[in-house]
Design an enzyme around this catalytic site. Structure first.
Site, PDB file in Angstrom:
ATOM      1  N   HIS A   1       0.949  -1.238  -0.103  1.00 17.25           N
ATOM      2  CA  HIS A   1      -0.066  -0.041  -0.040  1.00 17.25           C
ATOM      3  C   HIS A   1       0.921   1.217  -0.066  1.00 17.25           C
ATOM      4  O   HIS A   1       2.035   1.071  -0.055  1.00 17.25           O
ATOM      5  CB  HIS A   1      -1.015   0.035   1.225  1.00 17.25           C
ATOM      6  CG  HIS A   1      -0.460   0.085   2.427  1.00 17.25           C
ATOM      7  ND1 HIS A   1       0.500   0.998   3.059  1.00 17.25           N
ATOM      8  CD2 HIS A   1      -0.784  -0.548   3.648  1.00 17.25           C
ATOM      9  CE1 HIS A   1       0.633   0.970   4.370  1.00 17.25           C
ATOM     10  NE2 HIS A   1      -0.087  -0.238   4.529  1.00 17.25           N
TER      11      HIS A   1
ATOM     12  N   HIS B   1       3.925   1.768   2.258  1.00 13.56           N
ATOM     13  CA  HIS B   1       5.132   0.617   2.031  1.00 13.56           C
ATOM     14  C   HIS B   1       5.895   1.464   0.944  1.00 13.56           C
ATOM     15  O   HIS B   1       7.011   1.636   0.639  1.00 13.56           O
ATOM     16  CB  HIS B   1       4.751  -0.664   1.450  1.00 13.56           C
ATOM     17  CG  HIS B   1       3.711  -1.434   2.396  1.00 13.56           C
ATOM     18  ND1 HIS B   1       2.673  -1.925   2.158  1.00 13.56           N
ATOM     19  CD2 HIS B   1       4.023  -1.785   3.755  1.00 13.56           C
ATOM     20  CE1 HIS B   1       2.056  -2.416   3.326  1.00 13.56           C
ATOM     21  NE2 HIS B   1       3.057  -2.542   4.211  1.00 13.56           N
TER      22      HIS B   1
ATOM     23  N   CYS C   1       1.660  -9.974  20.245  1.00 17.68           N
ATOM     24  CA  CYS C   1       0.575  -9.703  19.219  1.00 17.68           C
ATOM     25  C   CYS C   1       1.279 -10.189  17.902  1.00 17.68           C
ATOM     26  O   CYS C   1       2.460  -9.674  17.398  1.00 17.68           O
ATOM     27  CB  CYS C   1       0.665  -8.174  19.120  1.00 17.68           C
ATOM     28  SG  CYS C   1      -0.256  -7.593  17.724  1.00 17.68           S
TER      29      CYS C   1
ATOM     30  N   CYS D   1       1.949  -7.467  15.059  1.00 20.94           N
ATOM     31  CA  CYS D   1       3.248  -6.819  15.368  1.00 20.94           C
ATOM     32  C   CYS D   1       4.453  -7.850  15.266  1.00 20.94           C
ATOM     33  O   CYS D   1       5.565  -7.452  14.933  1.00 20.94           O
ATOM     34  CB  CYS D   1       3.378  -5.860  16.548  1.00 20.94           C
ATOM     35  SG  CYS D   1       2.254  -4.622  16.863  1.00 20.94           S
TER      36      CYS D   1
ATOM     37  N   CYS E   1      -3.730  -4.153  21.728  1.00 19.67           N
ATOM     38  CA  CYS E   1      -2.563  -3.728  20.958  1.00 19.67           C
ATOM     39  C   CYS E   1      -2.888  -2.395  20.333  1.00 19.67           C
ATOM     40  O   CYS E   1      -4.107  -2.328  19.768  1.00 19.67           O
ATOM     41  CB  CYS E   1      -2.097  -4.725  19.855  1.00 19.67           C
ATOM     42  SG  CYS E   1      -0.890  -3.878  18.696  1.00 19.67           S
TER      43      CYS E   1
ATOM     44  N   HIS F   1      -3.039  -2.756  16.455  1.00 19.03           N
ATOM     45  CA  HIS F   1      -3.985  -3.694  15.655  1.00 19.03           C
ATOM     46  C   HIS F   1      -5.325  -3.960  16.230  1.00 19.03           C
ATOM     47  O   HIS F   1      -6.153  -4.605  15.889  1.00 19.03           O
ATOM     48  CB  HIS F   1      -3.350  -5.010  15.438  1.00 19.03           C
ATOM     49  CG  HIS F   1      -2.168  -4.933  14.767  1.00 19.03           C
ATOM     50  ND1 HIS F   1      -0.712  -4.782  15.177  1.00 19.03           N
ATOM     51  CD2 HIS F   1      -2.299  -5.158  13.381  1.00 19.03           C
ATOM     52  CE1 HIS F   1      -0.009  -4.779  14.092  1.00 19.03           C
ATOM     53  NE2 HIS F   1      -0.576  -5.027  13.022  1.00 19.03           N
TER      54      HIS F   1
ATOM     55  N   LYS G   1      -6.609   6.356   9.650  1.00 20.34           N
ATOM     56  CA  LYS G   1      -5.610   5.230   9.551  1.00 20.34           C
ATOM     57  C   LYS G   1      -5.745   4.252   8.325  1.00 20.34           C
ATOM     58  O   LYS G   1      -6.867   4.085   8.149  1.00 20.34           O
ATOM     59  CB  LYS G   1      -5.516   4.169  11.067  1.00 20.34           C
ATOM     60  CG  LYS G   1      -4.761   3.144  11.074  1.00 20.34           C
ATOM     61  CD  LYS G   1      -4.866   2.465  12.763  1.00 20.34           C
ATOM     62  CE  LYS G   1      -4.031   1.348  12.571  1.00 20.34           C
ATOM     63  NZ  LYS G   1      -4.411   0.156  11.825  1.00 20.34           N
TER      64      LYS G   1
ATOM     65  N   LYS H   1      -7.394  -2.138   5.951  1.00 20.02           N
ATOM     66  CA  LYS H   1      -8.147  -2.910   5.181  1.00 20.02           C
ATOM     67  C   LYS H   1      -9.695  -3.052   5.435  1.00 20.02           C
ATOM     68  O   LYS H   1     -10.572  -2.549   4.439  1.00 20.02           O
ATOM     69  CB  LYS H   1      -7.639  -4.441   5.039  1.00 20.02           C
ATOM     70  CG  LYS H   1      -6.970  -4.882   4.033  1.00 20.02           C
ATOM     71  CD  LYS H   1      -6.941  -6.514   4.076  1.00 20.02           C
ATOM     72  CE  LYS H   1      -6.343  -6.791   2.770  1.00 20.02           C
ATOM     73  NZ  LYS H   1      -6.012  -8.503   2.931  1.00 20.02           N
TER      74      LYS H   1
HETATM   75  N1  MSP Z   1       8.318  -6.921   8.174  1.00 16.43           N
HETATM   76  C1  MSP Z   1       8.726  -5.903   9.042  1.00 16.43           C
HETATM   77  C2  MSP Z   1       9.909  -5.173   8.937  1.00 16.43           C
HETATM   78  C3  MSP Z   1      11.240  -6.172   9.059  1.00 16.43           C
HETATM   79  S1  MSP Z   1      12.625  -5.204   8.586  1.00 16.43           S
HETATM   80  C4  MSP Z   1      13.951  -6.326   9.264  1.00 16.43           C
HETATM   81  C5  MSP Z   1       7.469  -4.823   9.052  1.00 16.43           C
HETATM   82  N2  MSP Z   1       6.724  -5.133   7.606  1.00 16.43           N
HETATM   83  S2  MSP Z   1       5.585  -4.154   7.192  1.00 16.43           S
HETATM   84  O1  MSP Z   1       5.328  -4.658   6.092  1.00 16.43           O
HETATM   85  O2  MSP Z   1       4.616  -4.110   8.174  1.00 16.43           O
HETATM   86  O3  MSP Z   1       6.071  -2.850   7.421  1.00 16.43           O
HETATM   87  C6  MSP Z   1       6.998  -2.017   6.946  1.00 16.43           C
HETATM   88  C7  MSP Z   1       7.299  -0.741   6.964  1.00 16.43           C
HETATM   89  O4  MSP Z   1       6.117  -0.087   5.949  1.00 16.43           O
HETATM   90  C8  MSP Z   1       7.041   0.297   8.174  1.00 16.43           C
HETATM   91  O5  MSP Z   1       8.077   0.292   8.614  1.00 16.43           O
HETATM   92  C9  MSP Z   1       6.748   1.520   7.448  1.00 16.43           C
HETATM   93  O6  MSP Z   1       7.935   1.977   6.938  1.00 16.43           O
HETATM   94  C10 MSP Z   1       5.901   1.196   6.224  1.00 16.43           C
HETATM   95  N3  MSP Z   1       4.504   1.181   6.587  1.00 16.43           N
HETATM   96  C11 MSP Z   1       3.658   0.419   6.859  1.00 16.43           C
HETATM   97  N4  MSP Z   1       2.367   1.151   7.066  1.00 16.43           N
HETATM   98  C12 MSP Z   1       2.683   2.428   7.040  1.00 16.43           C
HETATM   99  C13 MSP Z   1       1.699   3.427   7.167  1.00 16.43           C
HETATM  100  N5  MSP Z   1       0.629   3.383   7.326  1.00 16.43           N
HETATM  101  N6  MSP Z   1       2.398   4.795   6.828  1.00 16.43           N
HETATM  102  C14 MSP Z   1       3.521   4.822   6.447  1.00 16.43           C
HETATM  103  N7  MSP Z   1       4.431   3.758   6.387  1.00 16.43           N
HETATM  104  C15 MSP Z   1       4.015   2.513   6.731  1.00 16.43           C
HETATM  105  O7  MSP Z   1       7.217  -4.167   9.637  1.00 16.43           O
END
Ligand code: MSP
Length: 478
Positions: A21, A24, A129, A132, A146, A149, A292, A295
């Site tokens: 999304h 990411h 959790c 997380c 949490c 979540h 926020k 989904k």
């Molecule tokens: N898999 C772990 C990271 C392991 S690194 C050794 C993880 N993954 S994640 O897919 O949940 O999220 C990774 C990153 O995506 C977050 O740190 C952040 O940079 C970005 N984001 C996820 N959701 C976000 C928002 N709603 N807003 C901005 N960035 C977000 O955590």
């Protein structure tokens, strides 16, 4: 032998429980900008992103999709890889934590940590959790849930392997003291320092009876805790030898996972006798129309859809210009369209089109030195961009380039270079300005910047430019 200076940058590796999304995409785009900045400066950039696959979330998502876990994981990993290709992310590698190179590296690191006497078996009783993938303390919860979540964590009681995190408190504090720029923006750093100052507890680094995940060496009843495994990806991508010579220069991530990267990861490395990353660059969190991203709210924004509709550069520009790196940001279509029309269609796109059309009409356009005013303005812009970029203040860097565009626009309006036969002495100055703009914008909006540069060809043998009009870069959205 490649003599260029090595620059190693990582994004977090993403869970494969869903497709990317906009949050990411944001972290990945930030890393891409930094990678491109170093490439423009002549560095040899190793830029790694990838997928974090050994999580319980993967198993749950595969079950939900009625797919076998391995097949599901392969499909999702390919989807993430394709997404970054479509968004023109310039990563040089893509690491998956189910790859052999990763699993082997995890074993090597585990053995080193074990040899340091930092792994022991104990029993764990506490909260977990899965959202997380994190052990929680009662103080982390809000109304028993949490906060991220909105679910109650599971109570787990199991035999676990533990990592002696507590042993590294003073070494971590020393590391922070010696590296005041370790966590950027610096306002995020004090939270990390006070967390460590408050005292560290050892952490569980295995889960009992989990069949999906990397088994603990010599004890297949346990899978290695997914974060302990995932953090090691930064080494696996380059190999242990390369890491020893040159660890991560910049690790980009959201503020949600700073503790893992600024506390647990360096402690693991210190224990394993390996060098620690140089810098952690943290981004804020995103909301959509003030909500926020979730989904269940159905408000996730698909970055691929945005890029397909408005172009990759429009997506990048919005995120880089609208959000102060490190702060939380909000996405709304209105704001997006406002920036697009105002800054890209009417700003950069319009200026480039005007200058290129004027210049293409000239039968010859000889090279010229910039006038004092143009030289001064371009120089000032370059300095401003350099300063902003060194502090990851990309919104400011772009604002400075847009001032240069306004300067160029004013020059067009004031000098009316289309009058008569055209005014080649003014037009060439505008070309010099546009050339500088394209050069400065290359890391930020690479497609548009390259398209502009491709329209301005310098023929050194004749000392003249060949200018083509080029495509419409940013058609207005109504
Ligand atoms: N898999 C772990 C990271 C392991 S690194 C050794 C993880 N993954 S994640 O897919 O949940 O999220 C990774 C990153 O995506 C977050 O740190 C952040 O940079 C970005 N984001 C996820 N959701 C976000 C928002 N709603 N807003 C901005 N960035 C977000 O955590």
């Amino acid at each position: 032998m490649d003599s260029r200076e090595l620059f190693y940058i990582n994004t977090p590796i993403y869970y494969v429980n869903d497709k990317p999304h906009i949050g990411h995409a944001y972290a990945t785009i930030i890393a891409d900008v930094i990678a491109r900045i170093h490439r423009v400066r002549g560095g040899r950039v190793v830029f790694v992103t990838g997928t974090d696959e050994n999580s319980q979330k993967t198993v749950d998502a595969a079950a939900k999709a009625h797919e076998e876990v391995v097949a599901y994981t392969d499909r999702l990993a390919a989807q993430w890889q394709d997404a970054w290709k479509t968004l023109h992310i310039s990563n040089t590698d893509f690491i998956r934590t189910t790859q052999k190179r990763h699993i082997e590296t995890v074993y090597e690191v585990w053995k080193r940590v074990e040899a340091a006497g930092d792994i022991y078996k104990g029993s764990y009783e506490g909260l977990y959790c899965t959202g997380c993938e994190e052990f929680k303390r009662p103080g982390d919860l809000v109304d028993g849930l949490c906060p991220l979540h909105k679910k109650p964590p599971e109570m787990i009681r199991e035999e676990n392997y533990f990592f002696r995190l507590s042993k590294y408190q003073s070494q971590l504090l020393e590391l922070y003291k010696n590296n005041p720029q370790f966590v950027l923006p610096t306002h995020r750093f004090p939270e990390v320092v006070s967390f460590v100052e408050a005292g560290l507890e050892d952490i569980s680094i295995s889960r009992e009876g989990k069949t999906w995940g990397i088994p603990v060496p010599g004890d297949s009843n346990h899978a290695i805790y997914v974060w302990f495994d995932a953090l090691i990806n930064y080494i696996s991508a380059v190999g242990l030898d390369a890491w020893m010579k040159h660890p991560t220069d910049v690790n980009v991530m959201g503020k949600d996972i700073v503790r893992f990267h600024a506390v647990i990861w360096p402690a693991m490395l210190l224990s394993a006798g390996l060098p620690v990353p140089r810098q952690i660059v943290t981004t804020g969190f995103f909301t959509i129309d003030g909500q926020k991203i979730s989904k269940s709210l159905g408000n996730t924004i698909d970055p691929l859809e945005l890029a397909a509709t408005y172009g990759n550069d429009a997506l990048r520009y919005f995120l880089l210009r609208e959000i102060v790196l490190g702060d939380d940001g909000d996405f709304s279509r209105d704001k997006f369209v406002g920036r697009y029309n105002g800054d890209l269609a009417n700003g950069l796109g319009n200026f480039a089109a005007r200058v290129l059309a004027l210049a293409a009409k000239q039968s010859t356009l000889p090279f010229a030195q910039p006038t004092d005013e143009v030289a001064r303005t371009v120089h000032h812009t370059k300095e401003a961009v350099l300063t902003s970029v060194s502090q990851y203040r990309f919104h400011e860097a772009l604002a400075a380039v847009w001032e240069l565009i306004s300067f160029g626009d004013r020059m067009v309006t004031e000098t009316k270079p289309w009058e008569g036969e055209g005014k080649p002495d003014v037009i060439v100055q505008l070309v010099l300005i546009l050339e500088a703009i394209a050069e400065l914008l290359l890391p930020f909006v690479p497609d548009a910047a390259s398209a502009i540069s491709a329209c301005i060809v310098r023929n050194d043998s004749t000392g003249t430019f060949t200018i083509t009009k080029g495509p419409v870069l940013f058609p207005r959205i109504s």
